[in-house]
Design an enzyme around this catalytic site. Structure first.
Site, PDB file in Angstrom:
ATOM      1  N   CYS A 121      -1.329  99.566  37.126  1.00  0.00           N
ATOM      2  CA  CYS A 121      -0.886  98.223  37.508  1.00  0.00           C
ATOM      3  C   CYS A 121      -1.789  97.161  37.125  1.00  0.00           C
ATOM      4  CB  CYS A 121      -0.440  97.994  38.889  1.00  0.00           C
ATOM      5  SG  CYS A 121       0.719  96.849  39.216  1.00  0.00           S
ATOM      6  N   ASP A 150     -14.154 114.077  65.012  1.00  0.00           N
ATOM      7  CA  ASP A 150     -15.005 113.743  64.193  1.00  0.00           C
ATOM      8  C   ASP A 150     -16.482 113.761  64.823  1.00  0.00           C
ATOM      9  OD1 ASP A 150     -12.775 112.542  63.211  1.00  0.00           O
ATOM     10  OD2 ASP A 150     -13.122 110.475  63.633  1.00  0.00           O
TER      11      ASP A 150
END
Ligand code: XMP
Length: 520
Positions: free
Chosen positions: A86, A234
């Site tokens: 793009c 995490d």
């Protein structure tokens, strides 16, 4: 700078909303990549990073704008394959001698179809089997004249140069976004690109684990490390990885603020202390937190009290470790990607709850963040690799302030006890029906209101509760989960029968936005 011995792919970010998806597609192909904003990609940086291939992301700017974002021209002299997407395609054409035209009435947003124009190139292997390919476009300007050496390989109604390539130099430009779902065959382009660039696809979790362990050892030496364990995925994965690297030089601190779910503290302590033999301080500070929250009903005040006490308690217990030089955190890649800011320099976004509130500076600690290169699902894969139980790895996120923000109004021990029971029944129902993994997050909120009911022959006057279950990708937006009426009916009956104190169950069908996932 990359700390990996694997071949590296550099993504130069021009600010597209979907740049992270490019990284996702590449990681799925076991290719190591890093995203860097264009402002930080200097010729020196390129030399040190030494990428095997480069991708230019899309972006909101126009090549006509003053100070339009550009990569350093030296990137074209590296002799490595480049893929421009793009805006990335437009900037490549502009810099190599082509021409970009302003999008006067030729803008293309959303679904479009690209058809082939020329003979095949390796980048497009597996494309155009159905003569045309569905792609997702999002552009105002478009390339109107290609740069010398390039050829057009695909066109769409509003992009005469939807696919361009100089195959001899291995430079490629696409006007569309192959990284998004709406380009169904887009992953194939990335697969072809990394193959023609010569990547071996050896960025596996097994390799990552060994590398990460070596890195932690080199960073920490024989110093002590402390880690705040929340019981979330995490911090758990970070702790297990660091423990594998440095053994008992690591001490974890688990703060039980009295706002955890049923059986949660026991599960965390049993797993880390008993199963992993990790030095673990179980700080039971329920009295302290619940005392400070007594009579508080404002959501932000609750969060501030909990956050402040958490730091005090952590600091107090971390002091017991004596001489710790490092603080371990489960920071993930999306938290550290430098986002492109067109008003100023690049800015680093770190979610505040990942950062234990300024502790490192206060305590003079350095950070160990062994998950900094990973996305959430990669952390889960690493958890598997490290042998963490499946049920633990797939757990829904749970907020730091815990049940406090699921108990609108004043928090009482009575309400918390009722909430814990109701939540356990709801989650049990979801698991029994095999829905747990389809749902991003599910929980019960206890409402600050009593309602009238009738049970048996008696009148009841008990609390109402709300069930909340959402689907989401990242927690930023969410939709309510479409349970069947049978499921909802069965769950409401179970909660009312099994949880004394609740006589009314509602289901929250608000999406985010305008709602938030949590109730406070
Ligand atoms: P909201 O309610 O803002 O939640 O839509 C989005 C996600 O973030 C979690 N959340 C928090 N996590 N500390 C945390 O660690 C917080 O203060 C906090 N508030 C919300 C929430 O559970 C959901 O996953």
């Amino acid at each position: 700078m990359p700390q990996t011995s694997h071949d590296r792919l550099l993504i130069i970010d021009f600010g597209s909303q979907v740049t992270q998806l490019i990284a996702r597609r590449l990681r799925e192909l076991n290719v190591y990549c890093e995203i860097h904003p264009f402002q930080t990609v200097t010729p020196e940086f390129l030399k040190v990073f030494a990428p095997r291939a480069v991708i230019f992301s899309g972006g909101p700017a126009s090549v006509f704008a003053d100070g339009a974002p550009m990569p350093p021209p030296e990137v074209f002299g590296l002799g490595v394959p480049i893929l421009g997407i793009c805006y990335g395609q437009q900037v490549m054409m502009q810099m190599l001698g082509g021409h970009v035209e302003r999008g006067h009435g030729t803008a293309e947003f959303g679904r479009a179809y690209v058809t082939p124009t020329s003979q095949r190139i390796d980048l497009l292997e597996g494309w155009f089997a159905e003569t045309r390919e569905q792609v997702w476009m999002s552009h105002g300007d478009h390339v109107s004249r290609i740069a010398p050496g390039f050829e057009v390989f695909g066109i769409s109604p509003n992009a005469p140069c939807a696919i361009v390539a100089d195959d001899s130099r291995r430079f490629y430009g696409l006007q569309f976004h192959p990284e998004v779902h709406h380009t169904p065959n887009g992953a194939r382009i990335y697969e072809n690109f990394v193959r023609l660039a010569g990547f071996k696809g050896d960025w596996t979790m097994e390799a990552y684990r060994a590398e990460a362990i070596a890195r932690i050892r080199a960073q920490v030496g024989d110093a002590k490390v402390i880690c705040g364990l929340s019981g979330g995925v995490d911090s758990s994965v970070a702790a297990v990885l660091i423990h594998e690297a440095i053994g008992d030089q690591l001490t974890c601190v688990f703060v039980d603020h009295g706002l955890l779910r049923e059986g949660e503290a026991e599960q965390v302590v049993t797993m880390f202390r008993d199963h992993y033999n990790m030095p673990l301080i179980h700080a039971n500070e329920q009295e302290l937190f619940l005392g400070a929250l007594d009579g508080v009903s404002d959501p932000e005040t609750k969060r501030k009290i909990i956050g402040g006490l958490f730091i005090d308690v952590f600091q107090k217990h971390a002091g017991e470790v004596g001489g710790a030089a490092f603080l371990a955190q489960g920071t993930l890649y999306p938290d550290v990607i430098e986002s492109v800011s067109f008003s100023g320099g690049p800015s680093v976004t770190i979610k505040s709850h990942h950062n234990v509130g300024g502790l490192p500076e206060k305590m003079g600690l350095k950070l160990v963040e062994p998950l900094r290169e990973l996305f959430k699902d990669e952390v889960r894969a690493l958890g598997h690799e490290l042998g963490l139980p499946e049920a633990f790895i797939g757990r829904h996120p749970f907020p730091g302030p815990g049940l406090a923000i699921r108990c609108p109004g004043e928090i009482t021990r009575e309400k918390l006890a009722i909430l814990r029971r109701a939540d356990a029944v709801f989650i049990d129902q979801i698991r029994r029906h095999g829905l747990y993994d389809e749902i991003w997050q599910a929980f019960v909120a206890i409402l600050p209101v009593r309602t009238v009911g009738v049970m048996g022959d008696g009148r009841t006057y008990d609390f109402a509760c709300a069930l909340r279950a959402v689907t989401s990708v990242d927690g930023m937006t969410a939709d309510y989960y479409p349970f069947s009426h049978d499921f909802l009916g069965e769950t409401a009956t179970r909660i009312i029968n099994e949880v004394p104190g609740i006589n009314r169950v509602t289901y929250d069908i608000t999406s985010k936005p305008p709602g938030t996932i949590e109730w406070e």
